[in-house]
Design a protein around this motif. Sequence first.
Motif, PDB file in Angstrom:
ATOM      1  N   PRO A  19     -23.605  11.898   7.473  1.00 42.19           N
ATOM      2  CA  PRO A  19     -23.418  13.139   8.232  1.00 42.19           C
ATOM      3  C   PRO A  19     -23.220  14.347   7.312  1.00 42.19           C
ATOM      4  CG  PRO A  19     -21.384  11.910   8.192  1.00 42.19           C
ATOM      5  CD  PRO A  19     -22.417  11.033   7.532  1.00 42.19           C
ATOM      6  N   SER A  20     -23.205  15.520   7.931  1.00 39.26           N
ATOM      7  CA  SER A  20     -23.008  16.752   7.168  1.00 39.26           C
ATOM      8  C   SER A  20     -21.538  17.131   7.035  1.00 39.26           C
ATOM      9  CB  SER A  20     -23.775  17.907   7.823  1.00 39.26           C
ATOM     10  OG  SER A  20     -23.325  18.113   9.148  1.00 39.26           O
ATOM     11  N   SER A  21     -20.664  16.494   7.818  1.00 38.40           N
ATOM     12  CA  SER A  21     -19.234  16.808   7.718  1.00 38.40           C
ATOM     13  C   SER A  21     -18.414  15.669   8.277  1.00 38.40           C
ATOM     14  CB  SER A  21     -18.902  18.112   8.465  1.00 38.40           C
ATOM     15  OG  SER A  21     -19.128  17.953   9.846  1.00 38.40           O
ATOM     16  N   LEU A  22     -17.130  15.673   7.935  1.00 39.13           N
ATOM     17  CA  LEU A  22     -16.187  14.705   8.468  1.00 39.13           C
ATOM     18  C   LEU A  22     -15.599  15.233   9.768  1.00 39.13           C
ATOM     19  CD1 LEU A  22     -14.229  13.895   5.188  1.00 39.13           C
ATOM     20  CD2 LEU A  22     -16.012  12.509   6.253  1.00 39.13           C
ATOM     21  N   SER A  23     -15.287  14.321  10.671  1.00 38.49           N
ATOM     22  CA  SER A  23     -14.554  14.699  11.867  1.00 38.49           C
ATOM     23  C   SER A  23     -13.080  14.874  11.525  1.00 38.49           C
ATOM     24  CB  SER A  23     -14.708  13.623  12.947  1.00 38.49           C
ATOM     25  OG  SER A  23     -16.060  13.415  13.260  1.00 38.49           O
ATOM     26  N   SER A  24     -12.350  15.555  12.386  1.00 42.21           N
ATOM     27  CA  SER A  24     -10.898  15.630  12.240  1.00 42.21           C
ATOM     28  C   SER A  24     -10.279  14.397  12.889  1.00 42.21           C
ATOM     29  CB  SER A  24     -10.346  16.895  12.900  1.00 42.21           C
ATOM     30  OG  SER A  24     -10.831  18.040  12.254  1.00 42.21           O
ATOM     31  N   THR A  25      -9.134  13.974  12.378  1.00 37.78           N
ATOM     32  CA  THR A  25      -8.512  12.748  12.866  1.00 37.78           C
ATOM     33  C   THR A  25      -7.017  12.780  12.635  1.00 37.78           C
ATOM     34  OG1 THR A  25      -8.402  10.349  12.584  1.00 37.78           O
ATOM     35  CG2 THR A  25      -8.956  11.635  10.647  1.00 37.78           C
ATOM     36  N   ALA A  26      -6.316  12.043  13.429  1.00 43.31           N
ATOM     37  CA  ALA A  26      -4.877  11.905  13.237  1.00 43.31           C
ATOM     38  C   ALA A  26      -4.546  10.765  12.289  1.00 43.31           C
ATOM     39  CB  ALA A  26      -4.198  11.672  14.589  1.00 43.31           C
ATOM     40  N   GLY A  27      -5.547  10.099  11.761  1.00 41.58           N
ATOM     41  CA  GLY A  27      -5.302   8.983  10.864  1.00 41.58           C
ATOM     42  C   GLY A  27      -4.671   9.414   9.556  1.00 41.58           C
ATOM     43  N   VAL A  28      -4.162   8.462   8.803  1.00 41.61           N
ATOM     44  CA  VAL A  28      -3.536   8.735   7.517  1.00 41.61           C
ATOM     45  C   VAL A  28      -4.356   8.103   6.401  1.00 41.61           C
ATOM     46  CG1 VAL A  28      -1.221   8.968   8.454  1.00 41.61           C
ATOM     47  CG2 VAL A  28      -2.030   6.715   7.719  1.00 41.61           C
ATOM     48  N   PHE A  29      -4.132   8.594   5.181  1.00 48.45           N
ATOM     49  CA  PHE A  29      -4.810   8.072   3.997  1.00 48.45           C
ATOM     50  C   PHE A  29      -3.942   6.982   3.373  1.00 48.45           C
ATOM     51  CE2 PHE A  29      -5.834   7.987  -0.509  1.00 48.45           C
ATOM     52  CZ  PHE A  29      -7.225   7.918  -0.464  1.00 48.45           C
ATOM     53  N   ARG A  30      -4.583   5.902   2.959  1.00 47.31           N
ATOM     54  CA  ARG A  30      -3.841   4.808   2.334  1.00 47.31           C
ATOM     55  C   ARG A  30      -4.475   4.427   1.005  1.00 47.31           C
ATOM     56  NH1 ARG A  30      -3.803   3.585   7.846  1.00 47.31           N
ATOM     57  NH2 ARG A  30      -1.696   3.444   8.714  1.00 47.31           N
ATOM     58  N   TYR A  56       0.841  -1.194   0.000  1.00 47.73           N
ATOM     59  CA  TYR A  56       0.000   0.000   0.000  1.00 47.73           C
ATOM     60  C   TYR A  56       0.874   1.241   0.000  1.00 47.73           C
ATOM     61  CZ  TYR A  56       0.919  -0.265   5.077  1.00 47.73           C
ATOM     62  OH  TYR A  56       1.524  -0.359   6.304  1.00 47.73           O
ATOM     63  N   TYR A  57       0.229   2.408  -0.220  1.00 50.42           N
ATOM     64  CA  TYR A  57       0.855   3.716  -0.108  1.00 50.42           C
ATOM     65  C   TYR A  57       0.198   4.485   1.027  1.00 50.42           C
ATOM     66  CZ  TYR A  57       3.427   3.413  -4.543  1.00 50.42           C
ATOM     67  OH  TYR A  57       4.291   3.071  -5.545  1.00 50.42           O
ATOM     68  N   THR A  58       0.970   5.354   1.674  1.00 49.98           N
ATOM     69  CA  THR A  58       0.469   6.134   2.797  1.00 49.98           C
ATOM     70  C   THR A  58       0.769   7.613   2.592  1.00 49.98           C
ATOM     71  OG1 THR A  58       0.855   4.306   4.332  1.00 49.98           O
ATOM     72  CG2 THR A  58       0.592   6.491   5.299  1.00 49.98           C
ATOM     73  N   ALA A  59      -0.246   8.467   2.847  1.00 47.31           N
ATOM     74  CA  ALA A  59      -0.073   9.921   2.806  1.00 47.31           C
ATOM     75  C   ALA A  59      -0.842  10.533   3.975  1.00 47.31           C
ATOM     76  CB  ALA A  59      -0.576  10.502   1.489  1.00 47.31           C
ATOM     77  N   ASN A  60      -0.363  11.653   4.495  1.00 47.36           N
ATOM     78  CA  ASN A  60      -1.014  12.256   5.668  1.00 47.36           C
ATOM     79  C   ASN A  60      -2.419  12.734   5.348  1.00 47.36           C
ATOM     80  OD1 ASN A  60       1.032  11.858   7.520  1.00 47.36           O
ATOM     81  ND2 ASN A  60       2.110  13.718   6.902  1.00 47.36           N
ATOM     82  N   MET A  61      -2.601  13.494   4.282  1.00 42.33           N
ATOM     83  CA  MET A  61      -3.905  13.948   3.790  1.00 42.33           C
ATOM     84  C   MET A  61      -4.727  14.656   4.870  1.00 42.33           C
ATOM     85  SD  MET A  61      -4.735  13.492   0.550  1.00 42.33           S
ATOM     86  CE  MET A  61      -4.205  11.850   0.067  1.00 42.33           C
ATOM     87  N   THR A  62      -4.104  15.557   5.616  1.00 41.08           N
ATOM     88  CA  THR A  62      -4.839  16.305   6.633  1.00 41.08           C
ATOM     89  C   THR A  62      -5.902  17.211   6.024  1.00 41.08           C
ATOM     90  OG1 THR A  62      -3.126  18.018   6.607  1.00 41.08           O
ATOM     91  CG2 THR A  62      -2.911  16.269   8.259  1.00 41.08           C
ATOM     92  N   ALA A  63      -5.795  17.500   4.727  1.00 37.61           N
ATOM     93  CA  ALA A  63      -6.778  18.362   4.062  1.00 37.61           C
ATOM     94  C   ALA A  63      -8.167  17.740   4.018  1.00 37.61           C
ATOM     95  CB  ALA A  63      -6.312  18.699   2.646  1.00 37.61           C
ATOM     96  N   LEU A  64      -8.295  16.438   4.318  1.00 41.66           N
ATOM     97  CA  LEU A  64      -9.606  15.795   4.369  1.00 41.66           C
ATOM     98  C   LEU A  64     -10.333  16.069   5.677  1.00 41.66           C
ATOM     99  CD1 LEU A  64      -8.883  12.289   2.795  1.00 41.66           C
ATOM    100  CD2 LEU A  64     -10.490  13.988   1.916  1.00 41.66           C
TER     101      LEU A  64
END
Length: 219
Positions: free
Chosen positions: A155-166, A51-59
């Motif tokens: 939902p109407s929006s996403l929560s913020s999270t420390a997770g990463v995008f894969r 897999y590939y991993t990116a932070n993607m905090t913009a989500l």
Amino acid sequence: VIAAYFMNDAKAANLTDNSANANTATQTNSPVRQQGQVGYAEGFTAASTQYYTANMTALDGLSAASFLYWGKRSASSSNIVHGKASPSQVIACYNFSDGVAYFQINSTYGYCTNSGTAWHSYGMVFDGAGSGNSGRCKIYIDGSNQSLSFVGTIPSSLSSTAGVFRVGRDGTFTNYQSGLTDALIIYREAVSSSWNTTFHNNTNNPGNLGSAGFLRFYH
């Protein structure tokens, strides 16, 4: 555009983000480039947990997001998986081994039938300002809007999270991809039905227009 991954641009251990946001994705266990829908694609095997991993905090915290990509299962029982997850947030695209396509948003999701091993273009669109589940969660296959079933209230929006995008694995470390991904573009908006159709038409049969990497698609 949050990130634009064109698989011809994989370099060493990195997958280049062609947007202005520098969401470079780093590889685990060496995904292998293979002939794809547009030039090369990234090939993943579940047995090798690639897999590939990116932070993607913009989500984080978005009220709208879209994922457009091409996918091809290696077998009918295989998965195509992209996503970001933590205990408080999930946004993930599954073309799953049960012959169903799922778009999960937090603890809710929409789904439709999607079986077989052919190449397909996918558009997974979240619009928190939409009316009802069908207005907030959409799945397009080969440019066509699908009739979805739902679990929970989108939902109407996403929560913020420390997770990463894969790419090739979901955020829960449970599901891995076995198959090909090509031309993955992530947006911070709910892209339109016509744009999903345009994405499909422009990439469906591009022909031999030159060496791999000859096309770029932006919105």
